[in-house]
Design a protein around this motif. Structure first.
Motif, short mmCIF file in Angstrom:
data_model
loop_
_atom_site.label_atom_id
_atom_site.label_comp_id
_atom_site.label_asym_id
_atom_site.label_seq_id
_atom_site.Cartn_x
_atom_site.Cartn_y
_atom_site.Cartn_z
N ALA A 82 -3.87 -27.06 8.60
CA ALA A 82 -4.07 -27.76 7.33
C ALA A 82 -5.45 -28.43 7.30
N ILE A 83 -5.84 -29.02 8.41
CA ILE A 83 -7.13 -29.70 8.51
C ILE A 83 -8.27 -28.69 8.38
N ALA A 84 -8.17 -27.57 9.08
CA ALA A 84 -9.21 -26.53 9.02
C ALA A 84 -9.33 -25.95 7.61
N GLN A 85 -8.19 -25.73 6.95
CA GLN A 85 -8.22 -25.17 5.60
C GLN A 85 -8.93 -26.09 4.62
N ARG A 86 -8.96 -27.37 4.93
CA ARG A 86 -9.63 -28.34 4.04
C ARG A 86 -11.09 -28.54 4.42
N GLY A 87 -11.57 -27.74 5.36
CA GLY A 87 -13.00 -27.75 5.67
C GLY A 87 -13.47 -28.80 6.65
N PHE A 88 -12.57 -29.46 7.35
CA PHE A 88 -12.99 -30.44 8.34
C PHE A 88 -13.44 -29.74 9.61
N LYS A 89 -14.33 -30.41 10.36
CA LYS A 89 -14.92 -29.80 11.55
C LYS A 89 -14.46 -30.41 12.87
N GLN A 90 -13.97 -31.65 12.81
CA GLN A 90 -13.56 -32.34 14.03
C GLN A 90 -12.23 -33.05 13.81
N LEU B 33 -13.34 -27.85 15.52
CA LEU B 33 -12.71 -26.68 14.91
C LEU B 33 -13.75 -25.59 14.73
N PRO B 34 -13.31 -24.33 14.86
CA PRO B 34 -14.25 -23.23 14.66
C PRO B 34 -14.77 -23.23 13.21
N THR B 35 -16.03 -22.93 13.06
CA THR B 35 -16.59 -22.85 11.72
C THR B 35 -16.48 -21.42 11.22
N SER B 36 -16.21 -21.31 9.93
CA SER B 36 -16.04 -19.96 9.38
C SER B 36 -17.31 -19.46 8.75
#
Length: 162
Positions: A111-119, A159-162
């Motif tokens: 959920a955090i990654a889908q919202r564009g957070f990095k850490q 988190l991995p960046t897309s």
């Protein structure tokens, strides 16, 4: 959000969950000899709207047979880069040992990654041994900067960046 895991449901917190969710958090803290601070570091668990929802975070409950047996949430924080802090990830003893904690952490991370957070930042106490193992085996790295008085450990995960 509504997600099944074995005998429980993970779902978005509702205002009617306030007292029961707070009681779960207080019970787990007491189980480990930690003090619940309703007007201090635990006020966010009672004022979920202000501390999570209005800040762009989420707060979930874990429900089993109509009873709340766990909680977890996150909200954006100033420290770090596009960072959030996972908070109030607690499960009652009756639902531990089934992989639910790892499943819940993975859902939070997605959920955090889908919202564009990095850490993702997490603070915990050494006495919460199961939590420490979960974080350390899930790619969280120890970091300094504990801000919560009852905590003595802080972790970060990039988190991995897309």
């Amino acid at each position: 959000m509504r997600q099944a895991f074995k005998t429980v449901w993970l779902r978005d917190w509702q205002p009617s969950d306030r007292d029961q969710a707070f009681q779960v958090i207080a019970a787990v803290l007491a189980e480990y000899g930690l003090t619940c601070e309703p007007t201090g570091s635990d006020q966010d668990a009672y004022a979920v709207e202000v501390h999570y929802l209005e800040r762009g975070g989420e707060f979930w409950v874990v429900e089993q047979q109509g009873q709340i047996v766990g909680t977890a949430g996150y909200y954006p924080i100033e420290r770090g880069e596009r960072a959030v802090e996972i908070r109030k990830m607690y499960l009652l003893p009756s639902v531990r040992g089934q992989g639910l904690g790892r499943y819940l952490l993975n859902l939070l991370e997605q959920a955090i990654a889908q919202r564009g957070f990095k850490q993702i930042w997490i603070e915990t106490a050494s006495v919460l041994k199961e939590a420490v193992v979960l974080y350390e085996t899930s790619g969280y790295q120890p970091i300094s900067g504990v801000e919560t008085a009852r905590c003595d450990r802080a972790y970060i995960k990039h988190l991995p960046t897309s």
